[in-house]
Design a protein around this motif. Structure first.
Motif, mmCIF file in Angstrom:
data_model
loop_
_atom_site.group_PDB
_atom_site.id
_atom_site.type_symbol
_atom_site.label_atom_id
_atom_site.label_comp_id
_atom_site.label_asym_id
_atom_site.label_seq_id
_atom_site.Cartn_x
_atom_site.Cartn_y
_atom_site.Cartn_z
ATOM 1 N N ASP A 65 -6.021 -2.659 2.794
ATOM 2 C CA ASP A 65 -5.263 -2.136 3.931
ATOM 3 C C ASP A 65 -4.128 -3.103 4.244
ATOM 4 O OD1 ASP A 65 -4.250 -1.167 6.291
ATOM 5 O OD2 ASP A 65 -6.052 -1.548 7.477
ATOM 6 N N HIS A 66 -3.011 -2.928 3.562
ATOM 7 C CA HIS A 66 -1.908 -3.868 3.719
ATOM 8 C C HIS A 66 -1.182 -3.677 5.039
ATOM 9 C CE1 HIS A 66 -2.576 -5.260 -0.313
ATOM 10 N NE2 HIS A 66 -2.499 -4.036 -0.769
ATOM 11 N N GLY A 67 -1.439 -2.565 5.722
ATOM 12 C CA GLY A 67 -0.839 -2.364 7.040
ATOM 13 C C GLY A 67 -1.623 -3.000 8.167
ATOM 14 N N GLY A 68 -2.876 -3.377 7.896
ATOM 15 C CA GLY A 68 -3.682 -4.064 8.890
ATOM 16 C C GLY A 68 -4.289 -3.190 9.959
ATOM 17 N N ILE A 69 -4.254 -1.859 9.802
ATOM 18 C CA ILE A 69 -4.754 -1.012 10.890
ATOM 19 C C ILE A 69 -6.275 -1.110 11.023
ATOM 20 C CG2 ILE A 69 -2.818 0.589 10.761
ATOM 21 C CD1 ILE A 69 -4.635 2.586 9.355
ATOM 22 N N THR A 70 -6.974 -1.409 9.930
ATOM 23 C CA THR A 70 -8.426 -1.568 10.022
ATOM 24 C C THR A 70 -8.780 -2.794 10.855
ATOM 25 O OG1 THR A 70 -8.573 -0.613 7.805
ATOM 26 C CG2 THR A 70 -10.557 -1.654 8.688
#
Length: 316
Positions: free
Chosen positions: A285-290
């Motif tokens: 998850d490169h967007g970091g939403i997790t």
């Protein structure tokens, strides 16, 4: 020690602790201690959860301690610190389990409760051993796509699909007061849920939860748990991977992040004694939403602990 002042230091500055709490590696007299468990030696598919605690802390600077329309902030009600991480070997699951249990037990000797950030779900067994040693067999609210009551396989006694089977067999939990919510997906065999159901665990599948809704499900939890000491374990894969892609065994068809957070708001009506948020694997998850969601879940659990224990202090 004080939290970093947001009016002085921007949220992206300073060494990251959970929600910018003070770092205290040897806490005493705290209501809740945040502790990281960077470990993925029990992972059965996609590794990377060893980096979960660090990723959660990095994103947690986003979250303030005061919720909208909630009155006093969490940290005005309870005393919390971040104790850093448990040092866990990546090479031996038995040694890792032993060290995790020892560290968590030490924390409970001197503090009220802990919030463990994981890390794979196998270490919830260490947490339950520590909590049960202090409180006796506990009720459990377990949010997950998977029941985690499987037997050992591949020669691994403590993989992340086993913690609640061990906990039932070791009498760390009261299975009649255990609720598993969000269960779905595929299992190795048709009878994979028989063990849990056969011991009295109440399983609310993902479809059941979506049909009931958070409010009705929270009432069910309240009826089953009652006033028993409650441990809350949240595997981030309970949420649909559209909202939490960064996890080791994603399972489509789960609830939204909003529905899970709404359910957790009922915990303050119960008697929580410990928490974990597990299975964040930021490599996917490169967007970091997790990690942002895991932070929000952790913040909610801390607030609900504050609400429950403030209620206890003011009840005649």
């Amino acid at each position: 020690m004080e939290r970093i002042d947001i009016k002085v230091s921007p949220r992206y500055a300073q060494i990251p602790t959970f929600m910018r709490l003070p770092h205290d590696p040897d806490p005493h007299g705290r209501d809740v201690v945040v502790i990281g468990a960077p470990y993925d030696g029990g992972t059965s598919y996609r590794p990377g959860a060893r980096f979960g605690p660090r990723a959660i802390r990095n994103e947690s600077g986003l979250i303030h301690g005061v919720g909208i329309d909630r009155g006093p902030g969490t940290f005005d009600l309870i005393s919390c610190v971040d104790a850093g991480d448990i040092d866990l070997t990546p090479f031996n699951m038995h040694i890792a389990m032993e060290h995790a249990q020892q560290r968590l037990t030490e924390l409970l000797d001197d503090n009220g409760a802990f919030l463990m950030l994981g890390g794979d779900h196998s270490l919830t067994l260490a947490a339950l051993r520590a909590v049960a040693a202090k409180h006796g067999p506990v009720a459990v609210l377990h949010l997950d796509a998977h029941s985690d009551t499987n037997p050992a396989f591949y020669g691994g006694e403590y993989h992340h699909g086993t913690p609640f089977r061990h906990a039932i067999e070791e009498k760390l939990v009261d299975p009649q007061r255990m609720v598993q919510i969000g269960i779905r997906g595929h299992n190795p065999q048709p009878d994979s849920l028989d063990y849990a159901r056969g011991h009295g665990v109440r399983i609310v599948t993902s479809d059941d939860f979506c049909e009931r809704g958070p409010a009705a499900t929270a009432r069910l939890v309240r009826e089953l748990v009652g006033d028993a000491p409650l441990y809350v374990s949240v595997d981030v894969d309970v949420v649909d991977p559209a909202f939490a892609p960064g996890t080791g065994t994603p399972a489509p068809g789960g609830p939204t992040s909003r529905e899970v957070l709404a359910l957790l708001r009922g915990i303050g009506d119960l008697s929580p004694v410990g928490f974990d948020v597990m299975e964040v694997s930021p490599l996917y998850d490169h967007g970091g939403i997790t990690s942002v969601l895991a932070t929000e879940i952790g913040a909610e659990l801390l607030y609900q602990y504050a609400r429950a224990h403030t209620r206890e202090r003011t009840t005649p």
